[in-house]
Design an enzyme around this catalytic site. Structure first.
Site, PDB file in Angstrom:
ATOM      1  N   CYS A   1      -1.643  -1.870  88.124  1.00 43.17           N
ATOM      2  CA  CYS A   1      -1.682  -1.623  89.568  1.00 43.17           C
ATOM      3  C   CYS A   1      -0.386  -1.982  90.301  1.00 43.17           C
ATOM      4  O   CYS A   1       0.062  -1.194  91.139  1.00 43.17           O
ATOM      5  CB  CYS A   1      -2.877  -2.280  90.250  1.00 43.17           C
ATOM      6  SG  CYS A   1      -3.860  -3.374  89.249  1.00 43.17           S
TER       7      CYS A   1
ATOM      8  N   ARG B   1      -2.983  -8.296  76.863  1.00 43.28           N
ATOM      9  CA  ARG B   1      -3.673  -9.489  77.344  1.00 43.28           C
ATOM     10  C   ARG B   1      -3.930 -10.427  76.176  1.00 43.28           C
ATOM     11  O   ARG B   1      -4.304  -9.984  75.086  1.00 43.28           O
ATOM     12  CB  ARG B   1      -4.997  -9.114  78.017  1.00 43.28           C
ATOM     13  CG  ARG B   1      -4.754  -8.274  79.263  1.00 43.28           C
ATOM     14  CD  ARG B   1      -6.015  -7.962  80.015  1.00 43.28           C
ATOM     15  NE  ARG B   1      -5.719  -6.999  81.068  1.00 43.28           N
ATOM     16  CZ  ARG B   1      -6.647  -6.391  81.803  1.00 43.28           C
ATOM     17  NH1 ARG B   1      -7.924  -6.656  81.595  1.00 43.28           N
ATOM     18  NH2 ARG B   1      -6.292  -5.519  82.730  1.00 43.28           N
TER      19      ARG B   1
ATOM     20  N   GLN C   1      -5.387   1.635  79.139  1.00 37.54           N
ATOM     21  CA  GLN C   1      -6.394   1.969  80.142  1.00 37.54           C
ATOM     22  C   GLN C   1      -6.130   3.377  80.667  1.00 37.54           C
ATOM     23  O   GLN C   1      -4.978   3.751  80.863  1.00 37.54           O
ATOM     24  CB  GLN C   1      -6.303   1.000  81.314  1.00 37.54           C
ATOM     25  CG  GLN C   1      -6.595  -0.437  80.960  1.00 37.54           C
ATOM     26  CD  GLN C   1      -6.418  -1.362  82.148  1.00 37.54           C
ATOM     27  OE1 GLN C   1      -5.428  -1.257  82.861  1.00 37.54           O
ATOM     28  NE2 GLN C   1      -7.364  -2.250  82.359  1.00 37.54           N
TER      29      GLN C   1
ATOM     30  N   ASP D   1      -5.999   4.482  83.559  1.00 39.14           N
ATOM     31  CA  ASP D   1      -5.970   3.840  84.866  1.00 39.14           C
ATOM     32  C   ASP D   1      -5.593   4.856  85.942  1.00 39.14           C
ATOM     33  O   ASP D   1      -4.809   5.762  85.696  1.00 39.14           O
ATOM     34  CB  ASP D   1      -4.913   2.736  84.824  1.00 39.14           C
ATOM     35  CG  ASP D   1      -5.280   1.558  85.705  1.00 39.14           C
ATOM     36  OD1 ASP D   1      -6.293   1.644  86.428  1.00 39.14           O
ATOM     37  OD2 ASP D   1      -4.545   0.554  85.661  1.00 39.14           O
TER      38      ASP D   1
ATOM     39  N   HIS E   1      -5.029   4.935  90.481  1.00 41.14           N
ATOM     40  CA  HIS E   1      -5.120   4.263  91.776  1.00 41.14           C
ATOM     41  C   HIS E   1      -5.070   5.302  92.873  1.00 41.14           C
ATOM     42  O   HIS E   1      -4.182   6.146  92.877  1.00 41.14           O
ATOM     43  CB  HIS E   1      -3.996   3.234  91.922  1.00 41.14           C
ATOM     44  CG  HIS E   1      -4.117   2.125  90.922  1.00 41.14           C
ATOM     45  ND1 HIS E   1      -3.456   2.137  89.720  1.00 41.14           N
ATOM     46  CD2 HIS E   1      -4.879   1.001  90.922  1.00 41.14           C
ATOM     47  CE1 HIS E   1      -3.787   1.053  89.027  1.00 41.14           C
ATOM     48  NE2 HIS E   1      -4.655   0.352  89.726  1.00 41.14           N
TER      49      HIS E   1
ATOM     50  N   LYS F   1     -16.801  -3.979  93.000  1.00 45.41           N
ATOM     51  CA  LYS F   1     -16.642  -2.799  92.158  1.00 45.41           C
ATOM     52  C   LYS F   1     -17.980  -2.189  91.779  1.00 45.41           C
ATOM     53  O   LYS F   1     -19.035  -2.811  91.923  1.00 45.41           O
ATOM     54  CB  LYS F   1     -15.838  -3.135  90.906  1.00 45.41           C
ATOM     55  CG  LYS F   1     -16.451  -4.225  90.046  1.00 45.41           C
ATOM     56  CD  LYS F   1     -15.598  -4.475  88.817  1.00 45.41           C
ATOM     57  CE  LYS F   1     -16.248  -5.475  87.885  1.00 45.41           C
ATOM     58  NZ  LYS F   1     -15.637  -5.513  86.562  1.00 45.41           N
TER      59      LYS F   1
ATOM     60  N   HIS G   1      -9.135   1.340  92.645  1.00 46.44           N
ATOM     61  CA  HIS G   1      -8.739   1.250  91.237  1.00 46.44           C
ATOM     62  C   HIS G   1      -9.873   1.894  90.442  1.00 46.44           C
ATOM     63  O   HIS G   1     -11.031   1.603  90.708  1.00 46.44           O
ATOM     64  CB  HIS G   1      -8.649  -0.190  90.748  1.00 46.44           C
ATOM     65  CG  HIS G   1      -7.777  -1.096  91.548  1.00 46.44           C
ATOM     66  ND1 HIS G   1      -6.639  -1.655  91.053  1.00 46.44           N
ATOM     67  CD2 HIS G   1      -7.887  -1.559  92.820  1.00 46.44           C
ATOM     68  CE1 HIS G   1      -6.083  -2.430  91.969  1.00 46.44           C
ATOM     69  NE2 HIS G   1      -6.824  -2.395  93.050  1.00 46.44           N
TER      70      HIS G   1
END
Length: 599
Positions: A290, A319, A337, A339, A341, A424, A470
């Site tokens: 992000c 991670r 991911q 991902d 946004h 979320k 997100h």
RNA sequence: GCCUACGUAGCUCAGUUGGCAGAGCACGCCCUUGGUAAGGGCGAGGUCAUGGGUUCAAAUCCCAUCGUAGGCUCCA
């Protein structure tokens, strides 16, 4: 429907746990006992034992449990004062700690806060008395000795009260049912889950591997697995472009200062890799995408006319996971991911959120993951690990609930399931064995736009702050592929199968014809393999079936003479001889439509 | 990270009280040319996870490290 906690099965399991504790104490009189609740599918009891348990110990304990059950002991409830309880359990330190918690009120046996009045009770069967609030069956005869098993899981370590700073106890798991048939069914389900294990199938189908030298938790995607993953990525890329997403690409490392500004740094400290120095400045592997996407947004001054802006990237993040937490593809140290946004105005928020729900539903339905539930995750009111004001959190939660309601989603609201920067909506799918996996997540965020001072120019010619959504649909490619492997037991829909068609020449002289057919199918975009090995048809069928190849085409003299192929499905179904082009049409039609059918 | 168990050929596994390292599958070659879930023969392939130690002798016993499995804790 009756709650599990009120069911007879729950009481049976709870009582079986006590019977197990009695058997363990008889074998190890010096053992200290902790707690032993019923859980989904069974029960456990935690002990502090003088030595590790062996399989023989477990078998002996299980045999003794059956004897105790058959002896027909009543469960007798007794209410006691805290001091009486302390006297009863004077040599049981864990029980004494529980009694202290009960007496003070407000802490139950799991260390959770409770409002209930602290009534202290014990249950006794035969020689065993346990601090317990019940409920239990009236007599051990209500437990079916043929429907319990304590050997289905190895003895396990567990921290006292789940706290990694406290003592490590030995947890013995067991399962108990009302009938032997139910136990059989349950064990069969475990066996089926074992066979579907993505780590096993991943190796059999050559999808991925790990290398000790590369490092644990770092999957290596082999060609077959990479095909599968690439197809899933392409599928989503196409759909996203249709829906107005724009691809972006950002690097795998960034300055630590970026995550300090985003606020991630303190919250993610335990799951980040150590920063490293480059020319006097500190950098780290990116744990999320992000902040990078935010800086793509910030590079331009945006008008309200530009919004919503939807940025998507298959972003690989790193991670730190403790070594004991790693598990196949579902828990790894580097993962990608899907991902995205979305930067939008407050007026656009609900529509955008609904749009993402649509996208999630169409993608998951398309992959046959139709059985699922939704969960709105909000803050845990007890915790202070969140950023942002109460108003903003409330506003965000209301937007999510409004969108979910508008879509007619069946959802639950659960405290403590929010991200640190906002509430979320998660989608939890149930696979073919009814196991739940959290896959898709959509989050509303007012905080990062504030921290990074994001702006757009409104119709009023004033600067305003956009809102971020997100979202990830697959979650991570690694975990999603693992779920698909287990859901389909490796027998993927044809469009995802690494090899779609196996050509099986009956004898060597048919290899040339098989190759011709393969070339035709390949030119139509199908992934084809010719089995030119020195074997018989039966063996080649077996090999292709084990590889879960959707279509097997046997070709011999008859086929070469008439330009046909004899089609067999991996299910064993025989479609008989078909003209090559007819099969090509069938296969390409099913592949292009991403059908779950093979005929 | 913690508790417990396990690491033998590419894969699945045998290997007795410490005494010459084995099988099946897969792979290579040969025979076989066989029509829907394993045709036959021969061969190659292992520093028994790694590093120490005990012993005349270690895959086997001990210690450490690495990895894996189940569980705890944590999570996409």
């Amino acid at each position: 429907m009756e709650r599990y906690q009120d069911s007879k099965l729950y009481r049976i399991r709870h009582s079986t746990a006590h019977v197990m504790a009695q058997a363990v104490l008889e074998k190890f009189p010096q053992a200290k006992i902790a707690i032993g609740p019923p859980i989904e599918d069974g029960f456990y009891y935690d002990f502090d034992l003088p030595r590790p348990l062996t399989d023989e110990d477990l078998a002996g304990i299980e045999a003794r449990m059956r004897d105790i059950i058959r002896e027909g002991h009543d469960f007798v409830r007794k209410e006691v004062s805290a001091d009486e309880a302390r006297a009863l359990f004077h040599d049981q330190p864990y029980k004494l700690e529980l009694i202290d918690g009960l007496e003070r009120g407000g802490v139950d046996e799991y260390g959770e806060k409770t409002d209930e009045a602290p009534v202290i009770s014990t249950y006794t069967q035969d020689s065993f008395e346990d601090l317990c609030r019940g409920p239990h069956v009236a007599n051990t005869r209500e437990i079916n000795p043929d429907a319990l098993s304590i050997t289905f899981k190895a003895p396990a370590g567990a921290y006292w009260r789940g706290d990694e700073n406290r003592e490590m106890l030995t947890r013995i798991y067991g399962t108990a049912w009302e009938t032997a048939e139910q136990l059989e069914e349950y064990l069969a389900l475990l066996e089926e889950a074992r066979k579907r294990d993505h780590r096993v199938i991943g190796q059999q189908l050559g999808l991925f591997t790990f290398s000790q030298l590369v490092g644990k938790g770092l999957p290596l995607w082999k060609p077959n697995g990479a095909i599968l993953r690439d197809l899933l990525e392409r599928f989503l890329r196409e759909v996203q472009i249709e829906r107005g997403y724009e691809p972006v690409i950002t690097p795998h490392i960034a300055r630590v200062a970026l995550y300090e500004k985003s606020g991630h740094y303190p919250y993610y400290k335990d799951s980040q890799y150590s920063p490293f120095e480059v020319e006097g400045d500190l950098f780290m592997l990116k744990p999320m995408n992000c902040p990078h996407h935010i800086h793509v947004y910030k590079d331009d001054l945006h008008s309200y006319r530009d919004l919503p802006m939807r940025m998507a990237e298959f972003g690989t993040v790193y991670r730190y996971e403790k070594s004991g937490e790693l598990h196949g593809l579902t828990r790894v140290r580097g993962f990608t991911q899907d991902d995205a946004h979305i930067f939008c105005t407050p007026e656009q928020l609900e529509d955008e959120f609904v749009g993402v729900i649509d996208l999630v539903e169409s993608i998951l339905n398309g992959l046959g993951l139709n059985d699922r539930r939704a969960r709105v995750g909000i803050r845990d009111p007890q915790s202070d690990k969140y950023v942002g004001s109460d108003e903003v959190w409330e506003q965000a939660a209301q937007a999510i609930i409004a969108a979910a309601t508008r879509k007619g989603l069946d959802f639950t609201v659960e405290e403590g399931e929010a991200a640190f920067y906002g509430p979320k909506l998660d989608f939890i799918v149930r696979d073919a064995l009814k196991r739940e996996w959290q896959i898709s997540t959509i989050q509303v965020d007012y905080n990062l736009p504030a921290r990074f001072e994001l702006e757009y120019v409104g119709e009023d010619n004033e600067r305003h702050q956009p809102i971020m959504i997100h979202r990830a649909l697959y979650g991570s490619m690694e975990r999603f592929v693992a779920v698909l492997i287990e859901h389909y037991a490796g027998a993927f829909p044809a469009w995802l199968a690494p090899v779609q068609v196996a050509l099986i020449p009956v004898a060597d002289r048919h290899i040339a014809y098989a190759q011709d057919v393969a070339n035709i199918l390949h030119s139509k975009g199908l992934r084809v393999q010719v089995d030119d090995s020195n074997g018989r048809v039966g063996g080649k069928i077996r090999a292709a079936t084990q590889q879960k190849i959707p279509w097997m085409l046997v070709v011999g003299d008859r086929d070469a003479a008439s330009s046909t192929v004899s089609v067999r499905l991996r299910s064993g179904e025989d479609l008989g001889a078909q003209p090559v082009l007819a099969f090509a049409d069938l296969a390409t039609r099913l592949v292009e439509s991403k059908s779950l059918e093979l005929a």
